[in-house]
Write an enzyme that holds these catalytic residues in place. Sequence first.
Site, PDB file in Angstrom:
ATOM      1  CG  HIS A  50      -0.814  -8.666  -0.057  1.00  0.00           C
ATOM      2  ND1 HIS A  50      -0.481  -7.342   0.008  1.00  0.00           N
ATOM      3  CD2 HIS A  50      -2.159  -8.693  -0.223  1.00  0.00           C
ATOM      4  CE1 HIS A  50      -1.583  -6.601  -0.101  1.00  0.00           C
ATOM      5  NE2 HIS A  50      -2.606  -7.402  -0.257  1.00  0.00           N
ATOM      6  CB  ALA A  72     -22.312   5.582  -1.405  1.00  0.00           C
ATOM      7  N   GLY A  73     -23.503   3.042  -3.547  1.00  0.00           N
ATOM      8  CA  GLY A  73     -23.951   2.717  -4.899  1.00  0.00           C
ATOM      9  C   GLY A  73     -23.303   3.547  -5.993  1.00  0.00           C
ATOM     10  CE1 TYR A 132      -3.007  -3.073   0.305  1.00  0.00           C
ATOM     11  CE2 TYR A 132      -3.165  -2.721   2.671  1.00  0.00           C
ATOM     12  CZ  TYR A 132      -3.486  -3.449   1.543  1.00  0.00           C
ATOM     13  OH  TYR A 132      -4.287  -4.559   1.659  1.00  0.00           O
ATOM     14  NE  ARG A 157     -11.818  -3.784  -4.484  1.00  0.00           N
ATOM     15  CZ  ARG A 157     -11.984  -5.093  -4.651  1.00  0.00           C
ATOM     16  NH1 ARG A 157     -13.178  -5.556  -4.951  1.00  0.00           N
ATOM     17  NH2 ARG A 157     -10.970  -5.921  -4.517  1.00  0.00           N
TER      18      ARG A 157
HETATM   19  P1  ATR Z   1     -11.642  -2.008   1.185  1.00  0.00           P
HETATM   20  O1  ATR Z   1     -11.494  -3.184   2.101  1.00  0.00           O
HETATM   21  O2  ATR Z   1     -11.121  -2.311  -0.177  1.00  0.00           O
HETATM   22  O3  ATR Z   1     -11.142  -0.737   1.783  1.00  0.00           O
HETATM   23  P2  ATR Z   1     -14.472  -1.646   1.836  1.00  0.00           P
HETATM   24  O4  ATR Z   1     -14.075  -1.723   3.255  1.00  0.00           O
HETATM   25  O5  ATR Z   1     -15.514  -2.570   1.334  1.00  0.00           O
HETATM   26  O6  ATR Z   1     -13.199  -1.840   0.906  1.00  0.00           O
HETATM   27  O7  ATR Z   1     -14.922  -0.175   1.450  1.00  0.00           O
HETATM   28  C1  ATR Z   1     -14.100   0.933   1.593  1.00  0.00           C
HETATM   29  C2  ATR Z   1     -14.771   2.114   0.956  1.00  0.00           C
HETATM   30  O8  ATR Z   1     -16.051   2.309   1.554  1.00  0.00           O
HETATM   31  C3  ATR Z   1     -14.017   3.407   1.107  1.00  0.00           C
HETATM   32  O9  ATR Z   1     -14.086   4.098  -0.115  1.00  0.00           O
HETATM   33  C4  ATR Z   1     -14.776   4.156   2.205  1.00  0.00           C
HETATM   34  O10 ATR Z   1     -14.783   5.542   1.961  1.00  0.00           O
HETATM   35  P3  ATR Z   1     -14.362   6.609   3.098  1.00  0.00           P
HETATM   36  O11 ATR Z   1     -12.895   6.528   3.205  1.00  0.00           O
HETATM   37  O12 ATR Z   1     -14.844   7.889   2.513  1.00  0.00           O
HETATM   38  O13 ATR Z   1     -15.072   6.221   4.346  1.00  0.00           O
HETATM   39  C5  ATR Z   1     -16.183   3.614   2.081  1.00  0.00           C
HETATM   40  N1  ATR Z   1     -16.847   3.496   3.387  1.00  0.00           N
HETATM   41  C6  ATR Z   1     -16.405   2.857   4.482  1.00  0.00           C
HETATM   42  N2  ATR Z   1     -17.304   2.930   5.471  1.00  0.00           N
HETATM   43  C7  ATR Z   1     -18.363   3.637   4.985  1.00  0.00           C
HETATM   44  C8  ATR Z   1     -19.605   4.052   5.521  1.00  0.00           C
HETATM   45  N3  ATR Z   1     -19.968   3.732   6.761  1.00  0.00           N
HETATM   46  N4  ATR Z   1     -20.418   4.789   4.722  1.00  0.00           N
HETATM   47  C9  ATR Z   1     -20.075   5.114   3.453  1.00  0.00           C
HETATM   48  N5  ATR Z   1     -18.910   4.740   2.892  1.00  0.00           N
HETATM   49  C10 ATR Z   1     -18.064   4.015   3.652  1.00  0.00           C
END
Ligand code: ATR
Length: 341
Positions: free
Chosen positions: A128, A216-217, A61, A211
């Site tokens: 990983h 939020a769709g 990352y 993701r």
């Molecule tokens: P990953 O494991 O790849 O990070 P995830 O956990 O499924 O994926 O989703 C992460 C995404 O969801 C991020 O873009 C996060 O955006 P923010 O950094 O703006 O929060 C978003 N996300 C996480 N929690 C959220 C929530 N409660 N409401 C809306 N978006 C959320």
Amino acid sequence: MAGAVPKLKLGSQGLVVSAQGLGCMGMSANYGPPKPEPDMIKLIHHAIESGVTFLDTSDFYGPHTNEILVGKALKGGLRDKVQIATKFGIQGNYGKVEVCGDPAYVRSSCEASLKRLDIDYIDLYYIHRIDTRVPIKVTMGELKKLVEEGKVKYVGLSEASASTIRLAHAVHPITAVQNEWSLWSRDIEDEIVPTCRELGIGIIPYSPIGRGFLAAGPKVAENLIDGDIRKTNPRFQNVEHNKTVFERVNEMATRKECTAAQLSLAWVHHQGTDVVPIPGTTKFENLDQNIGALSVKLTSEELAELESFASSDAVKGERNGFMQLTWIHYETPSLSSWISE
Ligand code: ATR
């Protein structure tokens, strides 16, 4: 909020983590530009104070910058309050990525991660991605040595096939397997989940809210900027088709008086006490919301209703097709013919 997040035992070797972890990747990489470091350090502190103590990062990352961020956040006596999970095995960037499991690379990666995180040991060290050129027992042999030397406490695998999990576990006990798992990515339920349960291995779902799509769709897809890896994700290229899944989850969330993110996350939490999702966020309010998902209770009828929204014909696009196309020496868990050895 302190103390609101219960602890769970992960695997059979003694690791105890918060029932929900924090995915730190998006703070530094892959989901748009890196976020301001002071804000992300405050967010990590808020997570720890709230009881989310299981922090997930990787040397990939950034690369490297996310581990450095997490290391900085732990200064001032916080190291002993958290469980740090990091990973090795992917070199390069999303344009061209090479997977590597050579023993010398395992050792040098571990030592570099310890330095960047500025800690003496890694709680959970994942491979990983699995290198199809190197027999898993060779990679695991070096990890076993790192455990004996005290540099690593527990070992995990990410995106490994069931056969690889078995082979690895025979060399040194695997504590956790991290894979994508959410309402719309359920392929691990066929083989990986039963294998983990048989062997007493904990399961760490990454991308538990799709993701961001299940929170939020289409809005998420519309606002993606260059450099956000979701732009090339097949699921985000089929928004017109896939938006119905979000709309249905969102409608049910309104009925349940919670948010779509909470409902999606609650579904993952309901999969078992051996399941610890690591939602990623860069925002205080979303972190608080995600912790709130632990309090959303679902009946078996409600779980089934949610599952019906994300049936295979309702979801268009491979969850990880982009990896298969651009990643070299990468084991695809569902294709057992890729397994080395
Ligand atoms: P990953 O494991 O790849 O990070 P995830 O956990 O499924 O994926 O989703 C992460 C995404 O969801 C991020 O873009 C996060 O955006 P923010 O950094 O703006 O929060 C978003 N996300 C996480 N929690 C959220 C929530 N409660 N409401 C809306 N978006 C959320």
